[in-house]
Design a protein around this motif. Structure first.
Motif, short mmCIF file in Angstrom:
data_model
loop_
_atom_site.label_atom_id
_atom_site.label_comp_id
_atom_site.label_asym_id
_atom_site.label_seq_id
_atom_site.Cartn_x
_atom_site.Cartn_y
_atom_site.Cartn_z
N PRO A 39 48.74 39.06 26.06
CA PRO A 39 49.46 39.32 25.00
C PRO A 39 50.82 39.58 25.49
N PRO A 40 51.76 39.25 24.42
CA PRO A 40 53.12 39.40 24.56
C PRO A 40 53.34 40.94 25.30
N GLY A 41 54.05 40.98 26.17
CA GLY A 41 54.48 42.36 26.60
C GLY A 41 53.77 42.88 27.57
N ASP A 42 52.53 42.31 28.06
CA ASP A 42 51.83 42.72 28.96
C ASP A 42 52.62 43.15 30.51
N ASP A 43 52.17 44.10 30.92
CA ASP A 43 52.52 44.66 32.25
C ASP A 43 52.09 44.02 33.30
N GLU A 44 52.69 44.12 34.53
CA GLU A 44 52.01 43.46 35.72
C GLU A 44 50.67 44.01 36.26
N GLU A 45 50.51 45.43 36.02
CA GLU A 45 49.22 45.97 36.34
C GLU A 45 48.22 45.19 35.63
N SER A 46 48.53 45.28 34.08
CA SER A 46 47.41 44.56 33.30
C SER A 46 47.29 43.11 33.63
N ARG A 47 48.19 42.07 34.04
CA ARG A 47 48.07 40.84 34.66
C ARG A 47 47.05 40.74 35.81
N ARG A 48 47.25 41.87 36.67
CA ARG A 48 46.49 42.05 38.06
C ARG A 48 45.06 42.36 37.53
N ARG A 49 44.74 43.00 36.65
CA ARG A 49 43.60 43.37 36.23
C ARG A 49 42.81 42.39 35.49
N LEU A 55 33.17 35.59 37.57
CA LEU A 55 32.64 34.68 38.69
C LEU A 55 31.93 34.89 39.72
N GLY A 56 31.65 35.95 39.68
CA GLY A 56 30.78 36.50 40.91
C GLY A 56 31.18 37.02 42.32
N PHE A 57 32.44 37.37 42.39
CA PHE A 57 33.20 37.67 43.57
C PHE A 57 33.02 39.03 43.84
N ASP A 58 32.53 40.05 43.24
CA ASP A 58 32.20 41.31 43.30
C ASP A 58 33.58 42.11 43.85
N PRO A 59 34.53 41.99 43.10
CA PRO A 59 36.03 42.51 43.52
C PRO A 59 35.84 44.01 43.50
N VAL A 60 36.73 44.53 44.43
CA VAL A 60 37.11 46.00 44.35
C VAL A 60 38.46 45.99 44.49
N ALA A 61 39.19 46.63 43.40
CA ALA A 61 40.66 46.73 43.44
C ALA A 61 41.10 48.15 43.68
N ASP A 62 42.23 48.35 44.20
CA ASP A 62 42.78 49.54 44.52
C ASP A 62 43.23 50.02 43.30
N VAL A 63 43.86 51.25 43.24
CA VAL A 63 44.31 52.06 42.10
C VAL A 63 45.26 51.18 40.88
N ASP A 64 46.24 50.49 41.63
CA ASP A 64 46.75 49.65 40.63
C ASP A 64 46.65 48.06 40.67
N ALA A 65 45.55 47.75 41.10
CA ALA A 65 44.91 46.36 41.47
C ALA A 65 46.05 45.39 42.00
N SER A 66 46.88 45.92 42.99
CA SER A 66 47.70 45.07 43.75
C SER A 66 46.96 44.51 45.00
#
Length: 148
Positions: A56-66, A75-86
């Motif tokens: 959506p317009p105005g999406d922030d960087e963290e939302s994009r990463r999430r 897709l089945g990669f079983d991802p585990v992200a840090d607190v800000d998904a960086s």
């Protein structure tokens, strides 16, 4: 005592697709002057072909990463992200056999998929880095431009 072992693939139905991926990666590695670049381009094309909603317009960087993390989960990669998904650990690869045999192609496709997804969501694809087999049983994605 016995303990259940983790499955090597998320769904047994992917076995034949994984075999096809391995054959295609081997062929690309043989015929391409730059298999990694061609793999990245294929991944970027894959991202543009996926039926995922654009950000959506105005999406922030963290939302994009999430959103990237959510795609890799689907897709089945079983991802585990840090607190800000960086930084994201990809703890399973549905194409592990093919990636082990042809990381220059398969891992490049996954990098291209990440780059294409970031671009599609309005992020900077140059802020993406993938380190295949960064730790036993996992790869690492950096989605904020710097390794941490």
């Amino acid at each position: 005592m016995y303990e259940a072992a983790a499955r090597s693939e998320p769904d047994p139905r992917v076995r034949e697709y994984a075999a096809l991926t391995s054959v295609l990666a081997a062929q690309l590695a043989r015929i391409s002057a730059d298999p990694a670049a061609d793999g990245r381009a294929a991944g970027e094309q894959w991202a543009s072909d996926l039926s995922i909603p654009d950000a959506p317009p105005g999406d922030d960087e963290e939302s994009r990463r999430r959103r990237v993390v959510e795609l890799f989960a689907e897709l089945g990669f079983d991802p585990v992200a840090d607190v800000d998904a960086s930084t994201v650990e990809l703890r399973r690869c549905p194409l592990l056999d093919a990636a082990s045999r042809h990381p220059d192609v398969v891992c490049a496709v996954h990098l291209g998929l990440t780059r294409g997804t970031m671009a599609r969501h309005g992020g900077d694809p140059d802020d993406v880095e993938l380190l295949p087999f960064a730790a036993p049983g996992s790869c690492r994605l950096w989605l904020a431009g710097k390794r941490r």
